[in-house]
Design an enzyme around this catalytic site. Structure first.
Site, mmCIF file in Angstrom:
data_model
loop_
_atom_site.group_PDB
_atom_site.id
_atom_site.type_symbol
_atom_site.label_atom_id
_atom_site.label_comp_id
_atom_site.label_asym_id
_atom_site.label_seq_id
_atom_site.Cartn_x
_atom_site.Cartn_y
_atom_site.Cartn_z
ATOM 1 N N GLU A 1 0.825 -1.214 0.000
ATOM 2 C CA GLU A 1 0.000 0.000 0.000
ATOM 3 C C GLU A 1 0.861 1.266 0.000
ATOM 4 O O GLU A 1 0.839 2.052 0.954
ATOM 5 C CB GLU A 1 -0.944 0.006 1.198
ATOM 6 C CG GLU A 1 -2.053 -1.003 1.090
ATOM 7 C CD GLU A 1 -3.114 -0.846 2.176
ATOM 8 O OE1 GLU A 1 -2.830 -0.205 3.198
ATOM 9 O OE2 GLU A 1 -4.211 -1.370 1.995
ATOM 10 N N GLU B 1 -6.632 -7.612 -0.150
ATOM 11 C CA GLU B 1 -7.082 -7.548 1.253
ATOM 12 C C GLU B 1 -8.510 -7.042 1.331
ATOM 13 O O GLU B 1 -8.864 -6.080 0.648
ATOM 14 C CB GLU B 1 -6.257 -6.531 2.060
ATOM 15 C CG GLU B 1 -4.815 -6.810 2.261
ATOM 16 C CD GLU B 1 -4.153 -5.639 3.019
ATOM 17 O OE1 GLU B 1 -4.855 -4.837 3.659
ATOM 18 O OE2 GLU B 1 -2.927 -5.536 2.937
HETATM 19 C C1 GAL Z 1 -4.262 -2.225 5.139
HETATM 20 C C2 GAL Z 1 -2.871 -2.787 5.354
HETATM 21 C C3 GAL Z 1 -2.879 -3.987 6.268
HETATM 22 C C4 GAL Z 1 -3.766 -3.751 7.446
HETATM 23 C C5 GAL Z 1 -5.149 -3.413 6.963
HETATM 24 C C6 GAL Z 1 -6.131 -3.189 8.102
HETATM 25 O O1 GAL Z 1 -4.179 -0.848 4.923
HETATM 26 O O2 GAL Z 1 -2.269 -3.131 4.142
HETATM 27 O O3 GAL Z 1 -1.548 -4.238 6.668
HETATM 28 O O4 GAL Z 1 -3.255 -2.705 8.190
HETATM 29 O O5 GAL Z 1 -5.103 -2.244 6.212
HETATM 30 O O6 GAL Z 1 -7.400 -2.800 7.634
#
Ligand code: GAL
Length: 683
Positions: A160, A318
């Site tokens: 990210e 994710e």
């Molecule tokens: C994303 C990140 C993850 C975790 C997640 C939580 O921004 O890549 O490592 O922090 O959010 O929602």
């Protein structure tokens, strides 16, 4: 068919026999005895991939030049033994404490000149050559060691980008910004012209006098601010490309990606520049509970990500099984929502369903963020839901590689978004995504799918082109929109489009400059509406509005005159009473250019969109009750209708085929239960 075509040959294939299912795996947070339990539960849940090593730098290089790869070797081997593909991070997202202690100059600095210290994550300056050298050295180690590991199926560069460290305003960035400006403008006269520095005595006569747009007395120069956004995005893209180059030296065949943040709240990178450099576009998405229409935003995000991928399938790297931990209040997802959210992503083109994270942490900042294995453990409704979802992902293998059908293009431009967010706009209520999200949501409500694409995308083949708040636009992009209308498309332009050129100089002679001729509308002055203010619209003579009225507009209004356009709705009260609010001009052979000078209420805009769709001959993916989302994916092998029932009532529709979610044949009608979904291979 592989999502990545020929790129995967000798190496381990990305799992494409099903929708890949898994997520971030952080075994360094757990004692080794837990790892055995992890793989057992991964098997139960149908996990087919994990992302490893995202935040592992301090565990791989605990002190400068001393490496400890043994634990990662063991985890890689463990994954291989259990048939789980690895998306291996370069581990460069967050430096270890020794690095920032030894070289504090790598730390980012905020607009007010405050250093952002270590103790969280991503505390590095995007322009720092020192940080880059250390990161590339680690990338080199990782690629050397794991390029031929049989579990390796993808490289995950950093994580990210820009989530926490952009913009940085430090002196290193100041120097890098000057170099970037010299490349862009060549000389200071050109820069002065582009930035309009005749205003407020801002004329530059030496490059060294140019600074980042740090904290100022009052409003900064909008083009300066805009260029700093461009510079930040370019700087990190250059860093990504450097890491990718290092990987490529050792690992030519394995696809490389970095996870984008295409959620519309995140506005820091121009992903249209980044996407062509990804072997597969991947992104993260989290439902933002505070939004008025969180699931419509989720769908929009999927269509935007697919646009970045050029229509090809993409990876959801994710999302969350349930609550996140970074909103003011973090509600758990309701039963069924994990399935609905996941299948919405797949409906809109995702072939991978990833989650943050595998096992919910016991300690650290994310200990209250949901995961695939919750604190409660395997004996929990959440883990049973995860297993059920994994099984569904397994049954969706046949549609992997298929594409989403869309007759509508909706233009989205990060530069226009940056510019609208710049200083001193006519209204702070003007939020770039508002018009785009509203039109997208109302089309989604009508079973119509949009491709969300860059203004330079090929618009041929779309029957409807939506141009929402495209404030800043190039001549070429404006000409392409006009050409689409000439070629027969219904083009719908909204307020505050076509106002400025790429230097953010206003196009003179009447708004909306770049689209004035196409729309047959000339605006002399803006009349932005106050927050909560409404302006009545007449029914345009068609009796279209509720109770015989034409509804109302919000956000924006403007003093427009038509020349060659028909008035569809006029303002019915306020200072602009009688002036056109919504117009339509016939263009070319069957095309039309519609203009929204205000944001009509949902009912009024919905009816207008139905007219536009009717004129364009665009049909919904299926006839369904309100609140049920439908999208179709298609390949040479068949077509799959996604039916996402977001309502609390069962929904019945006419369709025959095989439902891959339930594993049953359906037809001639089928009922999709409340708050669940069906994916029907159509007969
Ligand atoms: C994303 C990140 C993850 C975790 C997640 C939580 O921004 O890549 O490592 O922090 O959010 O929602």
């Amino acid at each position: 068919m592989s999502v990545f075509g020929h790129r995967l040959s000798a190496m381990r294939q990305w799992p494409d026999d099903r929708v890949a299912f898994g997520g971030d795996y952080n075994p360094e947070q757990w004692p080794r005895e837990v790892w055995a339990d992890d793989v057992r539960l991964m098997g139960e849940a149908g996990v087919s991939f994990v992302t490893l090593g995202v935040f592992s730098w301090s565990w791989l290089e605990p002190t400068k030049g001393e490496y400890e790869f043994g634990w990662l070797d063991d985890v890689m081997d463990l994954m291989h033994r259990h048939g789980i593909a690895v998306d291996l991070a370069t581990a460069t997202a967050t430096p270890p404490p020794w690095l920032s202690a030894a070289y504090p100059e790598i730390l980012p600095v905020d607009r007010e000149g405050r250093t952002l210290w270590p103790g969280s994550r991503q505390a590095w300056c995007p322009s720092s050559p020192l940080y880059r050298d250390f990161a590339l050295a680690l990338t080199d180690r990782m690629a050397t060691r794991y390029h031929d590991h049989p579990a390796l199926a993808m490289w995950h560069v950093s994580n990210e980008y820009a989530c926490h460290n952009l913009p940085c305003y430090c002196d290193t960035c100041a120097a890098a910004f000057r170099r970037w400006l010299e490349r862009r403008y060549g000389d200071l006269d050109t820069l002065n012209e582009a930035w309009g520095t005749a205003f407020w005595s801002q004329r530059y006569t030496a490059w060294d006098d140019v600074l980042p747009p740090r904290l100022t007395t009052t409003f900064g120069n909008p083009t300066h601010v805009l260029d700093y956004s461009r510079f930040g995005s370019d700087t990190l893209l250059d860093f990504f490309l450097a890491e990718k180059e290092v990987i490529r030296r050792h690992s030519a065949a394995v696809p490389v990606t970095t996870n984008f943040m295409t959620m519309s709240q995140f506005r820091l990178l121009d992903y249209h520049d980044w996407a062509p450099h990804q072997d597969v576009v991947s992104t993260d998405h989290y439902v933002v509970d505070a939004l008025e229409h969180p699931r419509a935003e989720l769908s929009f995000h999927g269509d935007l990500t697919r646009g970045l991928a050029g229509g090809a399938p993409w990876m959801l790297m994710e999302h969350s099984t349930s609550a996140v931990n970074w909103q003011p209040v973090n509600p758990a997802k309701r039963p069924g929502d994990t399935l609905l959210d996941s299948l919405t992503h797949v409906a809109r083109g995702a072939d991978t369903l990833g989650f943050f994270q595998w096992r919910q942490s016991r300690s650290g900042s994310e200990k209250f963020h949901s995961a695939l294995v919750p604190h409660a453990g395997e004996d929990s409704d959440r883990f049973r839901e995860v297993c059920a979802l994994g099984a569904v992902a397994g049954r969706l293998g046949e549609l992997v590689g298929s594409r989403v059908e869309a007759d509508v293009a909706l233009l989205w431009d990060h530069e226009a978004q940056w510019a609208v967010a710049g200083p001193c706009m006519p209204s702070s209520a003007l939020d770039y995504p508002t018009a785009a999200h509203t039109v997208h949501r109302l089309l989604r409500d009508r079973g119509v799918t949009c491709d969300v694409v860059h203004p330079d995308a090929d618009l041929g083949g779309y029957r409807v082109v939506v141009v929402p708040t495209l404030y800043l636009v190039s001549d070429a992009a404006a000409a392409a929109v006009a050409a689409a209308a000439e070629a027969g498309a219904q083009v719908l332009v909204t307020y505050f489009s076509g106002i400025s050129d790429p230097d953010d100089h206003v196009r003179l002679g009447g708004y909306p400059g770049a689209f004035r001729d196409l729309l047959g509308v000339r605006v002399e002055e803006f009349f932005p509406l106050r927050v909560g203010e409404q302006v009545a619209l007449d029914d345009g003579g068609g009796g279209g509005g509720p109770g015989g009225s034409g509804g109302h507009g919000t956000v924006w209004s403007e003093d427009a005159r038509t020349h060659g356009a028909d008035v569809v709705h006029a303002y019915a009260d306020g200072p602009l009473a009688g002036r056109p609010a919504v117009t339509r001009r016939t263009v070319g052979d069957g095309g039309a250019a519609w203009y929204l000078g205000t944001l009509p209420d949902d009912a009024t805009l919905g009816r207008l969109l139905e007219r536009v769709l009717g004129d364009a001959g665009v049909r919904p993916a299926a006839e369904v009750p309100a609140g049920v989302e439908v999208v179709r994916r298609r390949s040479a092998e068949g077509a799959w209708l996604f039916v996402l029932n977001h309502t609390d009532d069962d929904a019945t529709l006419a369709v025959a085929g095989h439902d891959l979610v339930a594993g049953t044949d359906v037809g001639p009608t089928t009922t999709v239960a409340a708050r669940t979904a069906a994916v029907i291979r159509e007969a």
